[in-house]
Design an enzyme around this catalytic site. Sequence first.
Site, mmCIF file in Angstrom:
data_model
loop_
_atom_site.group_PDB
_atom_site.id
_atom_site.type_symbol
_atom_site.label_atom_id
_atom_site.label_comp_id
_atom_site.label_asym_id
_atom_site.label_seq_id
_atom_site.Cartn_x
_atom_site.Cartn_y
_atom_site.Cartn_z
ATOM 1 N N HIS A 223 0.913 -1.350 0.085
ATOM 2 C CA HIS A 223 -0.047 -0.124 -0.033
ATOM 3 C C HIS A 223 1.028 1.183 0.020
ATOM 4 C CE1 HIS A 223 -3.587 2.460 0.713
ATOM 5 N NE2 HIS A 223 -3.917 2.193 1.840
ATOM 6 N N HIS A 262 -2.193 -2.457 -9.593
ATOM 7 C CA HIS A 262 -3.100 -2.033 -8.532
ATOM 8 C C HIS A 262 -4.254 -2.721 -8.614
ATOM 9 C CE1 HIS A 262 -5.925 0.991 -6.828
ATOM 10 N NE2 HIS A 262 -4.777 1.653 -6.552
ATOM 11 N N ASP A 313 2.421 5.725 -6.843
ATOM 12 C CA ASP A 313 3.620 5.807 -5.894
ATOM 13 C C ASP A 313 5.028 5.887 -6.903
ATOM 14 O OD1 ASP A 313 2.505 5.672 -3.371
ATOM 15 O OD2 ASP A 313 2.268 3.637 -3.397
HETATM 16 N N1 ACO Z 1 5.353 -6.738 -9.870
HETATM 17 C C1 ACO Z 1 5.305 -7.817 -10.226
HETATM 18 N N2 ACO Z 1 4.317 -8.798 -10.652
HETATM 19 C C2 ACO Z 1 2.895 -8.053 -10.260
HETATM 20 C C3 ACO Z 1 2.958 -6.871 -9.840
HETATM 21 C C4 ACO Z 1 4.161 -6.221 -9.413
HETATM 22 N N3 ACO Z 1 4.306 -4.763 -9.098
HETATM 23 N N4 ACO Z 1 1.701 -6.382 -9.523
HETATM 24 C C5 ACO Z 1 1.136 -7.580 -10.084
HETATM 25 N N5 ACO Z 1 1.921 -8.530 -10.358
HETATM 26 C C6 ACO Z 1 1.345 -9.675 -10.825
HETATM 27 C C7 ACO Z 1 1.124 -10.858 -9.641
HETATM 28 O O1 ACO Z 1 2.437 -11.539 -9.518
HETATM 29 C C8 ACO Z 1 0.115 -11.736 -10.351
HETATM 30 O O2 ACO Z 1 0.804 -12.524 -11.484
HETATM 31 P P1 ACO Z 1 0.367 -13.874 -11.539
HETATM 32 O O3 ACO Z 1 -1.184 -13.899 -11.828
HETATM 33 O O4 ACO Z 1 1.196 -14.527 -12.255
HETATM 34 O O5 ACO Z 1 0.503 -14.566 -10.032
HETATM 35 C C9 ACO Z 1 -0.684 -10.638 -11.407
HETATM 36 O O6 ACO Z 1 0.248 -9.577 -11.707
HETATM 37 C C10 ACO Z 1 -1.858 -10.163 -10.373
HETATM 38 O O7 ACO Z 1 -1.567 -9.379 -9.424
HETATM 39 P P2 ACO Z 1 -2.043 -9.486 -8.035
HETATM 40 O O8 ACO Z 1 -1.110 -9.365 -6.690
HETATM 41 O O9 ACO Z 1 -2.940 -10.494 -7.848
HETATM 42 O O10 ACO Z 1 -2.891 -8.306 -8.181
HETATM 43 P P3 ACO Z 1 -3.573 -7.661 -6.745
HETATM 44 O O11 ACO Z 1 -4.571 -6.831 -7.460
HETATM 45 O O12 ACO Z 1 -3.637 -8.595 -5.722
HETATM 46 O O13 ACO Z 1 -2.356 -6.678 -6.226
HETATM 47 C C11 ACO Z 1 -1.053 -4.807 -5.668
HETATM 48 C C12 ACO Z 1 -2.374 -5.435 -6.237
HETATM 49 C C13 ACO Z 1 -0.861 -5.487 -4.193
HETATM 50 C C14 ACO Z 1 -0.788 -3.285 -5.698
HETATM 51 C C15 ACO Z 1 0.249 -5.535 -6.695
HETATM 52 O O14 ACO Z 1 0.127 -4.735 -7.924
HETATM 53 C C16 ACO Z 1 1.602 -4.984 -5.939
HETATM 54 O O15 ACO Z 1 2.033 -5.739 -5.053
HETATM 55 N N6 ACO Z 1 2.088 -3.758 -6.575
HETATM 56 C C17 ACO Z 1 3.400 -3.592 -5.924
HETATM 57 C C18 ACO Z 1 3.282 -2.639 -4.632
HETATM 58 C C19 ACO Z 1 2.718 -1.165 -4.741
HETATM 59 O O16 ACO Z 1 3.043 -0.768 -5.839
HETATM 60 N N7 ACO Z 1 1.700 -0.676 -4.115
HETATM 61 C C20 ACO Z 1 0.834 0.481 -4.197
HETATM 62 C C21 ACO Z 1 -0.341 0.454 -4.537
HETATM 63 S S1 ACO Z 1 -1.046 1.953 -4.980
HETATM 64 C C22 ACO Z 1 -0.907 2.928 -3.733
HETATM 65 O O17 ACO Z 1 -1.125 2.604 -2.556
HETATM 66 C C23 ACO Z 1 -1.200 4.488 -3.940
#
Ligand code: ACO
Length: 372
Positions: A223, A262, A313
């Site tokens: 987050h 996201h 971010d």
């Molecule tokens: N890097 C690499 N792979 C990613 C990323 C990432 N940043 N985000 C998503 N993926 C991949 C996942 O590994 C998953 O792959 P798979 O299906 O092969 O397992 C697929 O994309 C779907 O991702 P999920 O994690 O299921 O998506 P979810 O909606 O749960 O996650 C999240 C959203 C937590 C924000 C994720 O994208 C993440 O961890 N991002 C990095 C952290 C980040 O930047 N957070 C800031 C959020 S915005 C804010 O707070 C202003």
Amino acid sequence: MTEPSDIKKGLAGVVVDYTAISKVNPETNSLLYRGYPVQELAASCSFEQVAYLLWNGELPSAPELEAFEQLERSQRALDPAVTRVIDELPLTAHPMDVVRTAVSVVGALDPEWEDASAAGTLAKSVALLAKIPAIVSYDQRRRRGQDVVEPDASLGYSANFLRMTFGEVPSDVVVKAFDVSMILYAEHSFNASTFTARVVTSTLSDLYSAVVAGIGALKGPLHGGANEAVMHIFDEIGSADAAEGWLEDALANKKKIMGFGHRVYKNGDSRVPTMKASLDTLIEEYDRPDLLALYDALNEAMQSRKAIQPNLDYPSGPAYHLMGFDTELFTPLFVASRITGWTAHIREQLASNALIRPLSEYNGPDERHVQA
Ligand code: ACO
């Protein structure tokens, strides 16, 4: 037995309540605060106007804004009990732990902490808006061994925040870029920290407890902690030509790349173009084309490898770095902004409360008994 498909892991896709505060629309890639597109607010309004809008539902008239600004400016000073507690905390404490603790102290010092009336919660919200910058800048300066800079009531929110942190008001470009970041971070519907604050509020706990819980949720790197993590990644990569190789390694090691992806937006975060435009002005102001090259190189590599778009971010991390904040202070800046959204939601939850208490499907051992 509930079917696995009925379990909404992470509450993904679950609509739990109405809100009139903001609308996130991933189809049109838009974000509205009380009906206004966030890009328009960032272009035409101050963060104070946006805070007023989030809490009151309408943008302020000129006299309303003046009264609101005076109120905010009159409450910026910290009680000595707050600074004494901060001083007791070791420098190994993360700045998010410092702001979480300091907000808790502000709550404990409020004799009317229990007041959950609309007027009472609004007054507490304005007080927190005014005091969190003083907490964050106090912590930044103590970490650098610098004297405290007292708030200046002749300055607007962002100019004062930057002056308290760095000892002087930077250029208009920097103040505007900071103000834009505050507007963009202010509110985003039922994100994890806001939902946390609503859960705590739903038990009829007090506003400060809900905010402290929200800060705890925001700290995590999935987050708010991601803006700090982005800068650590940039530091680790070093220069644009190393970005592609670094990304290959990180993905091969199954790492999540901070600043990308996201839960709600799958085709790009609506706030990124506005924050990127502000970052561009800072790149020019500080003459850092190398940082822009690194930003672009990592993004391009990520698009060709995973096609996962950057979130807010990603541009805000390097923007705060250019402004001069230490990396560990980036997520507390998010707190300073999101206090507006959290408290708007706390007030909305109180106005039409239902205890938030979902169900779970038990998958532990069958019933068994302690052997005598
Ligand atoms: N890097 C690499 N792979 C990613 C990323 C990432 N940043 N985000 C998503 N993926 C991949 C996942 O590994 C998953 O792959 P798979 O299906 O092969 O397992 C697929 O994309 C779907 O991702 P999920 O994690 O299921 O998506 P979810 O909606 O749960 O996650 C999240 C959203 C937590 C924000 C994720 O994208 C993440 O961890 N991002 C990095 C952290 C980040 O930047 N957070 C800031 C959020 S915005 C804010 O707070 C202003």
